[in-house]
Design a protein around this motif. Structure first.
Motif: not given
Length: 293
Positions: A16-22, A96-100, A216-224
């Motif tokens: 979920f976290m990885w996919s939400s980063a896009f 589309f970016a997440s699919i690739i 803030v979300y992408t820094t703390l959640v997908p990022g870290l």
């Protein structure tokens, strides 16, 4: 080594976290320069990760394999993979970016066979062919619909860069000091990207609460958090079993983008996502070794 409920929950959380980063990245690049934004994100994530690691007693005393991981993943995953995706999402949709990006396990399997002569079981070969067929279907519909080719090529190069990094460093979970490793990887990404941001971009930002929230979300959640969860999961159940969760990335990626950004998914796109998902699952299951009951 069996996958318990905690491992399953960790795997789902990572996906979920990885996919939400896009989706969050798409919001950021619509209002701010992509390379500079990502470099700042890495700087904050890295310093925060190192500070937390030091606070719980971890030190910058890493094994040789961990130092290799810091450099290779810092450049290949953070600077190249995420940097190229951030730039590409100025022109293409997050789903589309997440699919690739989700095709990374397929690329790893293909390069392992083509370069390292890894043997492919019939299940792995079938999954590989099925996965790339699904990608071809999605790309065909998008290209005919006028997708930006620059963004498409950048996303493909990004996925290949991450696959090469994965083959170069199979795992970085050994040796302890995991959060310190993650933080240092972020700093390597920041140092690698900063000169390009200064050289290529004009630092202009259209401030909004959506931009601040996404950053803030992408820094703390997908990022870290996602990176820490991933390496923890690898250490818990091994890289092969952990990688199986990647088959959920196409579904989560397009679903989150559809809900938050209103991106539409056509019938052929949906069929392609389903095919890619099955292909990735087949490739990952083919790597599993049967265990005695």
């Amino acid at each position: 080594m069996r996958i318990d409920m905690r491992s399953i929950l960790m795997g789902l959380a990572f996906v979920f976290m990885w996919s939400s980063a896009f989706t969050s990245a798409r919001i950021i690049v619509a209002a701010a320069p992509p390379i500079s934004s990502l470099a700042i994100r890495f700087l904050i994530s890295g310093l925060l990760g190192i500070a937390i690691a030091a606070g719980i007693g971890q030190k910058i005393s890493l094994t040789r394999g961990q130092w290799i991981s810091v450099v290779v993943f810092g450049i290949s995953q953070n600077a190249l993979y995420l940097g190229l995706n951030f730039v590409a999402m100025q022109w293409i949709e997050a789903g589309f970016a997440s699919i690739i990006a989700s095709t990374m396990p397929l690329i790893v399997a293909f390069l392992g066979w083509a370069v390292f002569r890894d043997k492919l079981t019939p299940l792995a070969l079938g999954g590989l062919l099925l996965g790339f067929a699904g990608v071809a279907l999605i790309m065909g519909t998008r290209i005919s619909g006028g997708v930006d080719m620059t963004g498409l090529v950048l996303c493909i190069i990004a996925a290949i860069a991450l696959a090469i990094a994965t083959l170069t460093v199979r795992t970085a979970s050994g040796g302890g000091n995991l959060l310190m490793v993650v933080g240092l990887q972020m700093l390597v990404g920041a140092v690698a990207l900063a000169p390009f941001g200064i050289w290529l971009e004009t630092f202009e930002i259209a401030w909004s609460w959506q931009l601040i929230t996404a950053f803030v979300y992408t820094t703390l959640v997908p990022g870290l958090a996602a990176t820490w969860v991933w390496f923890t999961l690898v250490g818990r159940i091994g890289p092969v079993r952990a990688s199986t969760f990647h088959f959920l990335n196409p579904f989560f990626g397009v679903s989150i983008a559809a809900v938050l950004l209103g991106e539409k998914l056509g019938l052929l796109d949906a069929i392609g996502v389903a095919i890619v998902t099955v292909g990735i699952l087949a490739v990952q299951l083919a790597k599993q070794k049967p265990t005695a009951s």
